[in-house]
Design a protein around this motif. Structure first.
Motif, PDB file in Angstrom:
ATOM      1  N   ILE A 156       7.476  -8.450   1.648  1.00 44.18           N
ATOM      2  CA  ILE A 156       6.932  -8.196   2.984  1.00 44.18           C
ATOM      3  C   ILE A 156       6.523  -9.500   3.640  1.00 44.18           C
ATOM      4  N   LEU A 157       5.901 -10.388   2.862  1.00 45.64           N
ATOM      5  CA  LEU A 157       5.512 -11.693   3.392  1.00 45.64           C
ATOM      6  C   LEU A 157       6.740 -12.469   3.861  1.00 45.64           C
ATOM      7  N   CYS A 158       7.794 -12.453   3.071  1.00 46.08           N
ATOM      8  CA  CYS A 158       9.022 -13.150   3.475  1.00 46.08           C
ATOM      9  C   CYS A 158       9.607 -12.545   4.742  1.00 46.08           C
ATOM     10  N   ARG A 159       9.555 -11.229   4.844  1.00 51.24           N
ATOM     11  CA  ARG A 159      10.066 -10.566   6.044  1.00 51.24           C
ATOM     12  C   ARG A 159       9.244 -10.958   7.282  1.00 51.24           C
ATOM     13  N   GLU A 160       7.926 -11.042   7.123  1.00 50.60           N
ATOM     14  CA  GLU A 160       7.064 -11.466   8.226  1.00 50.60           C
ATOM     15  C   GLU A 160       7.409 -12.887   8.660  1.00 50.60           C
ATOM     16  N   LEU A 161       7.623 -13.764   7.704  1.00 56.35           N
ATOM     17  CA  LEU A 161       7.934 -15.146   8.030  1.00 56.35           C
ATOM     18  C   LEU A 161       9.272 -15.274   8.750  1.00 56.35           C
ATOM     19  N   ARG A 162      10.225 -14.439   8.372  1.00 54.43           N
ATOM     20  CA  ARG A 162      11.525 -14.473   9.054  1.00 54.43           C
ATOM     21  C   ARG A 162      11.426 -13.985  10.490  1.00 54.43           C
ATOM     22  N   SER A 163      10.419 -13.144  10.769  1.00 52.36           N
ATOM     23  CA  SER A 163      10.316 -12.519  12.101  1.00 52.36           C
ATOM     24  C   SER A 163       9.550 -13.363  13.116  1.00 52.36           C
ATOM     25  N   ILE A 164       8.861 -14.407  12.652  1.00 50.48           N
ATOM     26  CA  ILE A 164       8.079 -15.210  13.590  1.00 50.48           C
ATOM     27  C   ILE A 164       8.692 -16.600  13.744  1.00 50.48           C
ATOM     28  N   THR A 165       8.458 -17.178  14.895  1.00 51.21           N
ATOM     29  CA  THR A 165       8.933 -18.522  15.179  1.00 51.21           C
ATOM     30  C   THR A 165       7.733 -19.403  15.476  1.00 51.21           C
ATOM     31  N   SER A 166       7.946 -20.684  15.489  1.00 48.16           N
ATOM     32  CA  SER A 166       6.859 -21.615  15.782  1.00 48.16           C
ATOM     33  C   SER A 166       6.254 -21.348  17.158  1.00 48.16           C
ATOM     34  N   GLU A 167       7.099 -20.930  18.087  1.00 48.19           N
ATOM     35  CA  GLU A 167       6.635 -20.670  19.445  1.00 48.19           C
ATOM     36  C   GLU A 167       5.795 -19.392  19.545  1.00 48.19           C
ATOM     37  N   SER A 168       6.038 -18.462  18.648  1.00 48.68           N
ATOM     38  CA  SER A 168       5.341 -17.175  18.722  1.00 48.68           C
ATOM     39  C   SER A 168       4.078 -17.113  17.878  1.00 48.68           C
ATOM     40  N   VAL A 169       3.806 -18.179  17.109  1.00 50.48           N
ATOM     41  CA  VAL A 169       2.639 -18.180  16.230  1.00 50.48           C
ATOM     42  C   VAL A 169       1.383 -18.501  17.029  1.00 50.48           C
ATOM     43  N   HIS A 170       0.342 -17.722  16.821  1.00 51.66           N
ATOM     44  CA  HIS A 170      -0.933 -17.940  17.503  1.00 51.66           C
ATOM     45  C   HIS A 170      -2.038 -18.127  16.476  1.00 51.66           C
ATOM     46  N   GLY A 171      -2.764 -19.223  16.581  1.00 54.85           N
ATOM     47  CA  GLY A 171      -3.847 -19.508  15.658  1.00 54.85           C
ATOM     48  C   GLY A 171      -4.977 -18.510  15.728  1.00 54.85           C
ATOM     49  N   ASP A 172      -5.052 -17.756  16.821  1.00 54.19           N
ATOM     50  CA  ASP A 172      -6.119 -16.754  16.953  1.00 54.19           C
ATOM     51  C   ASP A 172      -6.059 -15.728  15.822  1.00 54.19           C
ATOM     52  N   VAL A 173      -4.860 -15.494  15.304  1.00 56.71           N
ATOM     53  CA  VAL A 173      -4.712 -14.542  14.201  1.00 56.71           C
ATOM     54  C   VAL A 173      -5.547 -14.994  13.006  1.00 56.71           C
ATOM     55  N   ILE A 174      -5.619 -16.298  12.792  1.00 57.55           N
ATOM     56  CA  ILE A 174      -6.383 -16.836  11.665  1.00 57.55           C
ATOM     57  C   ILE A 174      -7.876 -16.793  11.951  1.00 57.55           C
ATOM     58  N   THR A 175      -8.269 -17.230  13.135  1.00 55.90           N
ATOM     59  CA  THR A 175      -9.699 -17.268  13.459  1.00 55.90           C
ATOM     60  C   THR A 175     -10.306 -15.873  13.511  1.00 55.90           C
ATOM     61  N   GLU A 176      -9.502 -14.890  13.854  1.00 59.19           N
ATOM     62  CA  GLU A 176     -10.017 -13.522  13.943  1.00 59.19           C
ATOM     63  C   GLU A 176      -9.937 -12.775  12.614  1.00 59.19           C
ATOM     64  N   TYR A 177      -9.252 -13.349  11.643  1.00 55.48           N
ATOM     65  CA  TYR A 177      -9.088 -12.684  10.357  1.00 55.48           C
ATOM     66  C   TYR A 177     -10.396 -12.722   9.566  1.00 55.48           C
ATOM     67  N   ASP A 178     -10.758 -11.614   8.943  1.00 55.46           N
ATOM     68  CA  ASP A 178     -12.003 -11.491   8.174  1.00 55.46           C
ATOM     69  C   ASP A 178     -11.654 -11.037   6.755  1.00 55.46           C
ATOM     70  N   ASN A 179     -11.626 -11.990   5.818  1.00 62.14           N
ATOM     71  CA  ASN A 179     -11.220 -11.640   4.459  1.00 62.14           C
ATOM     72  C   ASN A 179     -12.221 -10.712   3.783  1.00 62.14           C
ATOM     73  N   GLU A 180     -13.484 -10.886   4.069  1.00 61.69           N
ATOM     74  CA  GLU A 180     -14.498 -10.008   3.474  1.00 61.69           C
ATOM     75  C   GLU A 180     -14.279  -8.560   3.896  1.00 61.69           C
TER      76      GLU A 180
END
Length: 245
Positions: A205-229
């Motif tokens: 699934i991780l590999c499939r996600e990586l194939r579906s995104i491009t450098s232009e479509s990546v948004h850092g907000d996904v990381i800042t909004e992620y809550d591992n806890e």
């Protein structure tokens, strides 16, 4: 597994056990890895042996973190090498990131056998630990790393990790992505992103996600909004609800 029909309700679980056993037989997996696999299998039962929303959410965040990484590295131990060598090779190719052998028990040249096993499965870029590069905050053999790999990595993907090295990597300022079926483990709690799922399901699934995104479509907000806890709490809630329901 030739004596177990594919219609057997535990066929997949038993086949994964066989892969780990084969890993021991060919010398890439430590016998201690059998215990670790059994512990993970128990937690897989508790989550119903399925990939849930909490895991999918973590996978999506992990794909963005890996895509944005400057020096991503994929750490490989004996269990992962036995279970998903093809997935590791695919991830390495997608990220243009090296695989790096890193294990706790180094008996009888096991590091070299893992190295050769990865090459036999199509890996092109495999690094080995050296005595010339060490991680801080850890005393076990896992402190030895490659100076061009984990030592300089900004993001380390470490499926089936032990907690002490995960903690050391985080103290050194590195982002850590792990796959861990136990949401209560030290690794799960200390990683930047924890995918609570079976590595054999999560890695494709991780590999499939990586194939579906491009450098232009990546948004850092996904990381800042992620809550591992919160992800870990969602996993625990699912386990608790299943146990009580």
């Amino acid at each position: 597994m030739s004596d177990v029909p594919k219609t057997h309700p535990r066929y997949l679980s038993l086949s994964l056990r066989d892969q780990i056993v084969k890993g021991v037989e060919i010398g890439i997996t430590s016998v201690h890895g059998l215990i670790a696999h059994g512990r993970g299998e128990a937690f897989d039962y508790l989550i119903g042996e399925k990939t849930h929303a909490f895991a999918t959410h973590a996978i999506q965040a992990a794909s963005v973190m890996l895509k944005l990484a400057i020096n991503p590295v994929i750490s490989v131990n004996g269990n992962v090498a036995a279970l998903v060598p093809d997935g590791l090779v695919e991830l390495s190719e997608l990220l243009k990131a090296p695989l790096e052998v890193n294990i706790f028990h180094t008996e009888d040249g096991r590091e070299q056998r893992i190295y050769e096993h990865l090459l036999d499965n199509g890996a092109l870029d495999v690094l080995m630990p050296t005595k010339n590069a060490e991680l801080d905050y850890i005393d076990s053999n896992r402190r030895y790393v490659n100076p061009n790999g984990i030592l300089k990595a900004d993001v380390v993907f470490v499926p089936l990790e032990d907690g002490d090295r995960c903690e050391a990597l985080r103290k050194m300022g590195k982002q850590v992505i792990t796959i861990d079926l136990n949401p209560l483990s030290r690794t799960a709690k200390q990683a930047s992103i924890t995918i609570v799922d079976n590595v054999v399901r999560a890695l494709p699934i991780l590999c499939r996600e990586l194939r579906s995104i491009t450098s232009e479509s990546v948004h850092g907000d996904v990381i800042t909004e992620y809550d591992n806890e919160k992800v870990l709490q969602d996993a625990l809630h699912h386990i608790s609800r299943g146990a009580n329901g």
